[in-house]
Scaffold this motif. Structure first.
Motif, short mmCIF file in Angstrom:
data_model
loop_
_atom_site.label_atom_id
_atom_site.label_comp_id
_atom_site.label_asym_id
_atom_site.label_seq_id
_atom_site.Cartn_x
_atom_site.Cartn_y
_atom_site.Cartn_z
N MET A 179 0.82 -1.19 0.00
CA MET A 179 0.00 0.00 0.00
C MET A 179 0.86 1.26 0.00
O MET A 179 0.53 2.23 -0.67
CB MET A 179 -0.92 -0.04 1.22
N SER A 180 1.96 1.25 0.72
CA SER A 180 2.80 2.45 0.77
C SER A 180 3.51 2.66 -0.57
O SER A 180 3.78 3.81 -0.93
CB SER A 180 3.82 2.34 1.90
N SER A 181 3.81 1.60 -1.28
CA SER A 181 4.46 1.78 -2.59
C SER A 181 3.51 2.44 -3.59
O SER A 181 3.95 3.22 -4.43
CB SER A 181 4.96 0.45 -3.12
N ILE A 182 2.22 2.16 -3.49
CA ILE A 182 1.24 2.81 -4.36
C ILE A 182 1.15 4.29 -4.01
O ILE A 182 1.10 5.15 -4.90
CB ILE A 182 -0.14 2.14 -4.24
N ALA A 183 1.17 4.61 -2.73
CA ALA A 183 1.10 6.01 -2.30
C ALA A 183 2.34 6.77 -2.75
O ALA A 183 2.25 7.92 -3.21
CB ALA A 183 0.95 6.09 -0.79
N ILE A 184 3.50 6.15 -2.65
CA ILE A 184 4.74 6.80 -3.09
C ILE A 184 4.72 7.00 -4.60
O ILE A 184 5.13 8.05 -5.10
CB ILE A 184 5.97 5.98 -2.65
N ALA A 185 4.23 6.01 -5.34
CA ALA A 185 4.14 6.14 -6.79
C ALA A 185 3.18 7.26 -7.19
O ALA A 185 3.49 8.06 -8.09
CB ALA A 185 3.70 4.82 -7.41
N MET A 186 2.04 7.35 -6.51
CA MET A 186 1.09 8.43 -6.81
C MET A 186 1.69 9.79 -6.47
O MET A 186 1.49 10.77 -7.19
CB MET A 186 -0.21 8.20 -6.04
N PHE A 187 2.43 9.87 -5.39
CA PHE A 187 3.09 11.11 -5.00
C PHE A 187 4.11 11.53 -6.04
O PHE A 187 4.18 12.70 -6.43
CB PHE A 187 3.76 10.93 -3.63
#
Length: 94
Positions: A1-9
């Motif tokens: 989940m955090s990798s998706i948030a970092i990618a979106m950021f």
């Protein structure tokens, strides 16, 4: 989940970097039309960065008003939804 948030950021940073670059190019093209010195000029004494920052201030003010409109729409839709739920809940209690 955090990798998706970092990618979106990271994608949003890239998009807004391009939008900022596009804004600089548009301001430069518009302000140099009649032979005037561009606002974001490389010569700090010739350019008018203050006008450019006033433009950014105005765009942020427009964004703030858009935010207020969205808040008002969300609040009115959430209040009408909770009112309907309250009426339905009263039927279950009796």
């Amino acid at each position: 989940m955090s990798s998706i948030a970092i990618a979106m950021f990271m994608v949003s940073n890239a998009i807004f970097g391009l939008v900022g670059s596009l804004l600089i190019n548009i301001v430069d093209a518009v302000t140099t039309k009649r032979g005037n010195t561009s606002w974001p000029s490389s010569d700090i004494n010739e350019g008018h960065l203050d006008y450019y920052y006033w433009l950014l201030c105005f765009l942020n003010l427009l964004n703030f008003f858009y935010y207020l409109v969205c808040c008002r729409i969300y609040r009115s839709s959430s209040l009408s939804g909770s009112h309907e739920l309250g009426q339905e809940g009263s039927h279950f209690g009796h």
